[in-house]
Write an enzyme that holds these catalytic residues in place. Structure first.
Site, PDB file in Angstrom:
ATOM      1  N   ARG A 179     -19.008  21.361   2.093  1.00 40.25           N
ATOM      2  CA  ARG A 179     -18.002  20.561   2.796  1.00 40.25           C
ATOM      3  C   ARG A 179     -16.615  20.883   2.269  1.00 40.25           C
ATOM      4  NH1 ARG A 179     -19.068  14.350   2.998  1.00 40.25           N
ATOM      5  NH2 ARG A 179     -17.369  14.533   4.502  1.00 40.25           N
ATOM      6  N   CYS A 233     -12.942  12.062  -2.024  1.00 34.59           N
ATOM      7  CA  CYS A 233     -14.205  12.575  -1.485  1.00 34.59           C
ATOM      8  C   CYS A 233     -14.112  12.461   0.024  1.00 34.59           C
ATOM      9  CB  CYS A 233     -15.392  11.815  -2.064  1.00 34.59           C
ATOM     10  SG  CYS A 233     -15.298  10.015  -1.860  1.00 34.59           S
TER      11      CYS A 233
END
Length: 281
Positions: A179, A233
């Site tokens: 990611r 995050c």
């Protein structure tokens, strides 16, 4: 030094000696808003209260502002803490079943944000309790007597998108490497990372037993530059693992960017990096 971790032996000692104690079950799943309640009902530590990631540890998402798991308003979080009977004299132990990633580290961080320094993550989570033969309860405990504690919020612990864009802090991205690199993005609309960020995956901070790694391993994973840092995050949950690891090492804590990638990537004016050669801790 900010308190960080405790173990089953210490928790049992606190219980035996009737130390003022609140235990919070913070288990959650990102793809299932009902998971917290289901897991709690299937079995929890004796006396533990449910701290729901979506209902208690977050405000409802507001679109582009705040990301998927915005922090609750301070007065809302204070009322939640009061409803759990927490005072400054209360030891609070939080746990989940993913080494703190969902969402014990978030609850721990939020307690410190509210000015409660007597908070600990149960290192290894519910698994370490069960490994020593600890029983689980299925019933919901009686509601504690509410407190009247007035929180002392530490707003300097929070970073905004503008703080992130300022470029003065080292950015630490807790998402999985794929990611971070922009190779896949199963949740948010845009893939990639904030330019200049270093990848420190939250899962990499754990050992094979789901406990926070020993100091020597953490030292190798977390850049030690002396520079102030900001952790992020996808939505401000697993980034708290990076803050927890800093606390365990006795380092200056990073600020948390609660909006994280889910807020940053929704603003087309914000730059996005997808360089697969970008730095990883």
């Amino acid at each position: 030094m900010t308190t960080a971790l405790t173990d089953v032996t210490t928790l049992l000692m606190w219980q035996r000696h009737s130390v003022p104690l609140v235990i919070l079950d913070c288990r959650a799943r990102l793809d299932d808003a009902q998971a917290a309640t289901r897991l709690y009902q299937e079995g929890h530590l004796p006396g533990a209260l449910l701290a729901d990631m979506d209902q208690d540890l977050s405000a409802p998402p507001g679109g582009a502002k705040g990301g998927r798991h915005p922090l609750p308003a301070p007065d809302t979080w204070q009322k939640t803490l009061q409803s759990w009977g927490i005072t400054p004299d209360t030891r609070v132990v939080v746990y989940d079943d993913l080494g703190g990633q969902l969402a014990a580290a978030r609850a721990w961080w939020m307690l410190h944000w509210a000015g409660h320094d007597n908070a600990f993550v149960l290192n290894g989570g519910i698994q370490v309790w069960q490994a020593v033969g600890g029983a689980l309860e299925h019933d919901t405990p009686e509601s504690p007597s509410p407190s009247d504690w007035q929180c002392d919020f530490q707003h300097q612990m929070v970073a905004s998108a503008d703080d992130v864009a300022g470029g003065d802090a080292l950015l630490l991205d807790a998402r999985p490497p794929a990611r971070y690199r922009g190779e896949s993005e199963p949740i948010d609309q845009v893939a990639g990372h904030i330019p200049g960020a270093v990848n420190v995956p939250g899962s990499a901070l754990l050992d094979n037993s789901n406990c926070l790694s020993e100091s020597e391993a953490l030292e190798q994973l977390i850049p030690a530059t002396g520079q102030s840092s900001i952790a992020y995050c996808g939505s401000g949950i697993s980034a708290c693992m990076i803050v927890l690891a800093h606390a365990a090492l006795g380092r200056l804590l990073p600020r948390l960017y609660p909006g994280s990638w889910s807020e940053w990537s929704r603003d087309p004016a914000r730059p996005v990096a997808t360089d697969t050669s970008a730095p990883t801790a």
